[in-house]
Design a protein around this motif. Sequence first.
Motif, mmCIF file in Angstrom:
data_model
loop_
_atom_site.group_PDB
_atom_site.id
_atom_site.type_symbol
_atom_site.label_atom_id
_atom_site.label_comp_id
_atom_site.label_asym_id
_atom_site.label_seq_id
_atom_site.Cartn_x
_atom_site.Cartn_y
_atom_site.Cartn_z
ATOM 1 N N SER A 262 41.975 22.713 27.005
ATOM 2 C CA SER A 262 41.728 24.001 26.356
ATOM 3 C C SER A 262 40.858 24.904 27.228
ATOM 4 C CB SER A 262 41.104 23.805 24.975
ATOM 5 O OG SER A 262 39.757 23.431 25.055
ATOM 6 N N HIS A 263 39.891 24.332 27.936
ATOM 7 C CA HIS A 263 39.040 25.132 28.819
ATOM 8 C C HIS A 263 39.778 25.563 30.087
ATOM 9 C CE1 HIS A 263 35.013 25.100 27.003
ATOM 10 N NE2 HIS A 263 35.382 23.938 26.479
ATOM 11 N N ILE A 264 40.592 24.688 30.620
ATOM 12 C CA ILE A 264 41.277 24.968 31.876
ATOM 13 C C ILE A 264 42.438 25.942 31.659
ATOM 14 C CG2 ILE A 264 42.611 23.904 33.752
ATOM 15 C CD1 ILE A 264 40.711 21.421 33.354
ATOM 16 N N GLY A 265 43.080 25.867 30.492
ATOM 17 C CA GLY A 265 44.087 26.845 30.116
ATOM 18 C C GLY A 265 45.404 26.775 30.854
ATOM 19 N N LYS A 266 45.873 25.575 31.158
ATOM 20 C CA LYS A 266 47.163 25.434 31.828
ATOM 21 C C LYS A 266 48.285 25.049 30.862
ATOM 22 C CE LYS A 266 45.874 24.382 36.557
ATOM 23 N NZ LYS A 266 46.144 23.492 37.686
ATOM 24 N N GLY A 267 48.023 25.085 29.581
ATOM 25 C CA GLY A 267 49.052 24.733 28.604
ATOM 26 C C GLY A 267 48.919 23.301 28.133
ATOM 27 N N GLU A 268 49.995 22.819 27.503
ATOM 28 C CA GLU A 268 49.992 21.465 26.952
ATOM 29 C C GLU A 268 49.962 20.423 28.052
ATOM 30 O OE1 GLU A 268 52.196 19.799 23.249
ATOM 31 O OE2 GLU A 268 53.234 21.636 23.888
ATOM 32 N N THR A 269 49.229 19.347 27.802
ATOM 33 C CA THR A 269 49.074 18.299 28.807
ATOM 34 C C THR A 269 49.402 16.927 28.223
ATOM 35 O OG1 THR A 269 46.756 17.969 28.256
ATOM 36 C CG2 THR A 269 47.239 19.565 29.996
ATOM 37 N N TYR A 270 49.592 15.986 29.118
ATOM 38 C CA TYR A 270 49.712 14.580 28.729
ATOM 39 C C TYR A 270 48.886 13.758 29.710
ATOM 40 C CZ TYR A 270 53.074 13.779 32.527
ATOM 41 O OH TYR A 270 53.678 13.662 33.755
ATOM 42 N N ILE A 271 48.612 12.523 29.343
ATOM 43 C CA ILE A 271 47.799 11.644 30.181
ATOM 44 C C ILE A 271 48.706 10.657 30.906
ATOM 45 C CG2 ILE A 271 45.972 9.902 30.193
ATOM 46 C CD1 ILE A 271 44.867 11.303 27.656
ATOM 47 N N TYR A 272 48.608 10.669 32.215
ATOM 48 C CA TYR A 272 49.383 9.769 33.068
ATOM 49 C C TYR A 272 48.476 8.635 33.516
ATOM 50 C CZ TYR A 272 51.911 8.102 37.201
ATOM 51 O OH TYR A 272 52.554 7.315 38.139
ATOM 52 N N ALA A 273 48.891 7.394 33.235
ATOM 53 C CA ALA A 273 48.062 6.233 33.547
ATOM 54 C C ALA A 273 48.342 5.647 34.923
ATOM 55 C CB ALA A 273 48.244 5.156 32.489
ATOM 56 N N GLY A 274 49.434 5.995 35.545
ATOM 57 C CA GLY A 274 49.716 5.511 36.887
ATOM 58 C C GLY A 274 50.106 4.059 36.973
ATOM 59 N N ASN A 275 50.506 3.464 35.855
ATOM 60 C CA ASN A 275 50.891 2.047 35.860
ATOM 61 C C ASN A 275 52.098 1.775 36.755
ATOM 62 O OD1 ASN A 275 48.851 1.592 34.030
ATOM 63 N ND2 ASN A 275 50.212 1.671 32.258
ATOM 64 N N ASP A 276 52.891 2.802 37.022
ATOM 65 C CA ASP A 276 54.087 2.638 37.838
ATOM 66 C C ASP A 276 53.860 3.046 39.299
ATOM 67 O OD1 ASP A 276 53.750 5.311 37.358
ATOM 68 O OD2 ASP A 276 55.844 5.711 36.863
ATOM 69 N N SER A 277 52.598 3.204 39.694
ATOM 70 C CA SER A 277 52.290 3.677 41.040
ATOM 71 C C SER A 277 51.236 2.792 41.703
ATOM 72 C CB SER A 277 51.765 5.117 40.978
ATOM 73 O OG SER A 277 51.295 5.518 42.239
ATOM 74 N N SER A 278 51.493 2.426 42.936
ATOM 75 C CA SER A 278 50.506 1.639 43.681
ATOM 76 C C SER A 278 49.360 2.520 44.185
ATOM 77 C CB SER A 278 51.175 0.934 44.854
ATOM 78 O OG SER A 278 51.726 1.896 45.745
ATOM 79 N N GLU A 279 49.486 3.834 44.050
ATOM 80 C CA GLU A 279 48.439 4.750 44.489
ATOM 81 C C GLU A 279 47.304 4.873 43.475
ATOM 82 O OE1 GLU A 279 50.162 8.485 45.548
ATOM 83 O OE2 GLU A 279 51.576 7.568 46.934
ATOM 84 N N PHE A 280 47.491 4.314 42.281
ATOM 85 C CA PHE A 280 46.484 4.416 41.230
ATOM 86 C C PHE A 280 45.728 3.110 41.106
ATOM 87 C CE2 PHE A 280 47.935 8.398 40.063
ATOM 88 C CZ PHE A 280 47.271 8.880 38.947
ATOM 89 N N ALA A 281 44.450 3.239 40.800
ATOM 90 C CA ALA A 281 43.624 2.075 40.526
ATOM 91 C C ALA A 281 43.625 1.813 39.028
ATOM 92 C CB ALA A 281 42.199 2.321 41.013
ATOM 93 N N SER A 282 43.198 0.657 38.645
ATOM 94 C CA SER A 282 43.006 0.362 37.240
ATOM 95 C C SER A 282 41.938 1.302 36.704
ATOM 96 C CB SER A 282 42.611 -1.105 37.142
ATOM 97 O OG SER A 282 41.748 -1.354 36.125
ATOM 98 N N ASN A 283 42.108 1.761 35.480
ATOM 99 C CA ASN A 283 41.176 2.693 34.832
ATOM 100 C C ASN A 283 41.098 4.050 35.527
ATOM 101 O OD1 ASN A 283 40.643 0.822 32.882
ATOM 102 N ND2 ASN A 283 38.809 0.059 33.867
ATOM 103 N N GLN A 284 42.200 4.481 36.133
ATOM 104 C CA GLN A 284 42.296 5.810 36.732
ATOM 105 C C GLN A 284 43.414 6.548 36.008
ATOM 106 O OE1 GLN A 284 43.089 5.775 40.925
ATOM 107 N NE2 GLN A 284 43.140 7.988 41.086
ATOM 108 N N PHE A 285 43.142 7.782 35.594
ATOM 109 C CA PHE A 285 44.105 8.543 34.798
ATOM 110 C C PHE A 285 44.155 9.981 35.276
ATOM 111 C CE2 PHE A 285 42.334 5.149 32.294
ATOM 112 C CZ PHE A 285 43.460 4.530 31.781
ATOM 113 N N GLN A 286 45.265 10.661 34.967
ATOM 114 C CA GLN A 286 45.406 12.080 35.264
ATOM 115 C C GLN A 286 45.875 12.811 34.023
ATOM 116 O OE1 GLN A 286 48.258 12.496 38.451
ATOM 117 N NE2 GLN A 286 46.644 12.624 39.977
ATOM 118 N N GLY A 287 45.407 14.034 33.878
ATOM 119 C CA GLY A 287 45.954 14.952 32.902
ATOM 120 C C GLY A 287 46.909 15.862 33.643
ATOM 121 N N LEU A 288 48.160 15.905 33.190
ATOM 122 C CA LEU A 288 49.192 16.711 33.831
ATOM 123 C C LEU A 288 49.814 17.639 32.795
ATOM 124 C CD1 LEU A 288 50.987 13.840 35.814
ATOM 125 C CD2 LEU A 288 49.265 15.430 36.694
ATOM 126 N N THR A 289 50.308 18.795 33.249
ATOM 127 C CA THR A 289 50.960 19.710 32.312
ATOM 128 C C THR A 289 52.325 19.171 31.924
ATOM 129 O OG1 THR A 289 51.949 21.029 34.072
ATOM 130 C CG2 THR A 289 49.789 21.742 33.261
#
Length: 132
Positions: free
Chosen positions: A54-81
């Motif tokens: 809501s503060h950043i104002g890029k619209g609706e987002t979802y949380i990506y956990a990166g479980n399907d990527s070797s580039e992500f660590a455990s307990n690392q997440f992204q908010g993406l539009t």
Amino acid sequence: MTDSVDKDLYQRTMALIEPGDIDLVGTVVHTDLTGEEDLEMQELTVSINECLASHIGKGETYIYAGNDSSEFASNQFQGLTIDDESFVWECQQLLRKGTFDLVFYYEAGPTQAAIADDLESIEHIKNVTTVP
């Protein structure tokens, strides 16, 4: 920041937001959640996502956990539009002294003080330190 853990997290967050393609800022969110409170941590991450989006104002987002990527660590997440999967925020959930501290970084622009105030009103958040 009187605690050395706070200083350590602050310095780590500063390293994450060093100049790059996007001008980043961040927050360190200290919680009262323990390592056994996984469901509550998921719910808290969703609440923080809603606040930041809501503060950043890029619209609706979802949380990506990166479980399907070797580039992500455990307990690392992204908010993406939802519209185009562009970056909104990234976080790392760190267990420190028995409770979770969350390090978020996102594109500069929103007022850090307003974000901190809104985050501190969310259940399970003890305090928030903004990084620049």
